[in-house]
Design an enzyme around this catalytic site. Sequence first.
Site, PDB file in Angstrom:
ATOM      1  N   HIS A  79       0.803  -1.215   0.000  1.00  0.00           N
ATOM      2  CA  HIS A  79       0.000   0.000   0.000  1.00  0.00           C
ATOM      3  C   HIS A  79       0.840   1.272   0.000  1.00  0.00           C
ATOM      4  CE1 HIS A  79      -4.032  -1.857   0.799  1.00  0.00           C
ATOM      5  NE2 HIS A  79      -3.250  -2.857   1.162  1.00  0.00           N
TER       6      HIS A  79
ATOM      7  N   ASP B 187       3.700   9.493  -1.124  1.00  0.00           N
ATOM      8  CA  ASP B 187       2.549   8.708  -0.704  1.00  0.00           C
ATOM      9  C   ASP B 187       2.305   7.602  -1.717  1.00  0.00           C
ATOM     10  OD1 ASP B 187       0.588   8.210   1.179  1.00  0.00           O
ATOM     11  OD2 ASP B 187      -0.239  10.228   1.098  1.00  0.00           O
TER      12      ASP B 187
END
Length: 468
Positions: free
Chosen positions: A155, A362
Amino acid sequence: MSRLIVISNRVSRPGPSGNQGGLAVALAEALRESRGLWVGWSGDVTDNFTGQIGFHEDDGVRTATIDLEEQDVDEYYNGYANRTLWPLFHFRIDLAEYARDFEGGYNRVNRRFAECISPLIESDDVVWIHDYHMIPLGQMLRDRGFGGRMGYFLHIPWPPTRLLVSLPHHANLVRTLFAYDVIGFQTEEWLESFRHYVERELGGTVDGDRVTLGDRTIEAIACPIGVNARHFADAATSDDARAMYGQMRASLQDRALIVGVDRLDYSKGLEERFNGYARFLKDHPEHHRHVVLTQVAPPSREDVGSYQQIRATLDALAGRINGEYSDVDWTPIRYVNHGYPRDRLAGIYRAARVGLVTPLRDGMNLVAKEYVAAQDPEDPGVLILSRFAGAAMQLTDALLINPYSPEEMSDAIHRALAMPLDERQRRWRAMMDSVEQQDIGWWRRRFTSRLNGEDAPVGKDEFSATET
């Protein structure tokens, strides 16, 4: 139909929809369909690890959790996962801590999961392991005899080779990924970094999605995670959202709202965001008293020193900016250290003329997609997005910026506040199309179809690195 076994650091038992994230909802749906099982740490600490498993079933979803010892939490979770891998994978090699105890605890906890989980897994089950906490778990399950299909999804970003090689025993860790049949990354950039490492450091080969090391060939794909766009759009018009919207607008007194929503973490670029906003106030005194930045930043990982430091830094920075620019009836920054349920958060997003999503790095960043999904189609706000977030690969109609540049952030805020309605609508519509088409359900179907050995979804579901 094969049973799906999901394994992650923590599990999310079904509860009120407003308190569950999109990932939890999507995985719960898949688990219900297959009568599967979600396995993870309970979040509780025990004096002595016994391997005892706590089983629960809520709303058709079965979960199995184990307790860990305090030393496990210190070395595996606070240590290797969040003081070694997390900063390194977010390109913060300066913050990464390398300690043998951390690595030892990480491997020990993964072995404990393997020992506890192996008896629960049947030969025809399909196993899906999630995130950086459990990279070697697949190999440990293989070592205990599991021969079925197994996938892994990361992730967070995958770092460039030049950074990853700073990790002690990096090659051993990466080799364990070849126990899986399919591994997924959020973007083509992170996937390409993985391929580069395998070719340069391990001598592997790459042929499209197929990556080979020795006698093992796996599929490595880009599979960007999404949000439940329709549910979030509906949430933005719920009673709770309307009440929150009204509360925000009343408190603003016709001022324009800029909103940021982030877990309190150095990777989110909050210090840089505050500095960029301060530069905006300096550059554009005509906006004084007409704009407010509301930053929602719930604390996390408070036992880790670097997180304590970022909170202290932000406290001081918000105070300094407010002290310099505020007036008796205007405070330019509202800094809130707690979170909100989904519906109330959707109301905050909808009230905001500007969404400020500026992480330094991110894997994806779902706040950007939530902000888009929550907007009023007739009068949408403007998304300012870091080009270093995975979401920037899809949301190309956002105002993309370098979050390290205060001047660039200042210019983007000024442009967003002045943007005419027709341009706001055009940009929002393009982003909303992407958010709707590649939503959380698309992500789950794309990955599990590969994991089950099926063809990837086609048509509007097909993903490319340049799609917007």
